[in-house]
Motif scaffolding. Structure first.
Motif: not given
Length: 64
Positions: A35-36, A28-29, A31-32
């Protein structure tokens, strides 16, 4: 130095095992991940607000 080959074989075996463990996982990056975390925090806020509303409806007050 009788264990030189043993070390190399164990190292190769361990690398193969780690590769199998990480085979299906996706990375996972940042940014993701952020967001999570934000989505989880929002869900928790909504859950707390719903619980507070239910307590106020029952007339319980703060519940302490």
């Amino acid at each position: 130095m009788t264990r030189g080959n043993q070390r190399e074989l164990a190292r190769a075996k361990n690398q193969k095992k780690l590769a199998e463990q990480n085979k299906g996982k996706t990375k996972t990056s940042a940014t993701s991940l952020a967001a999570k975390k934000e989505a989880d925090a929002e869900a928790l806020r909504q859950k707390i607000a719903a619980k507070a509303a239910k307590a106020a409806e029952a007339g319980g007050g703060s519940g302490k």
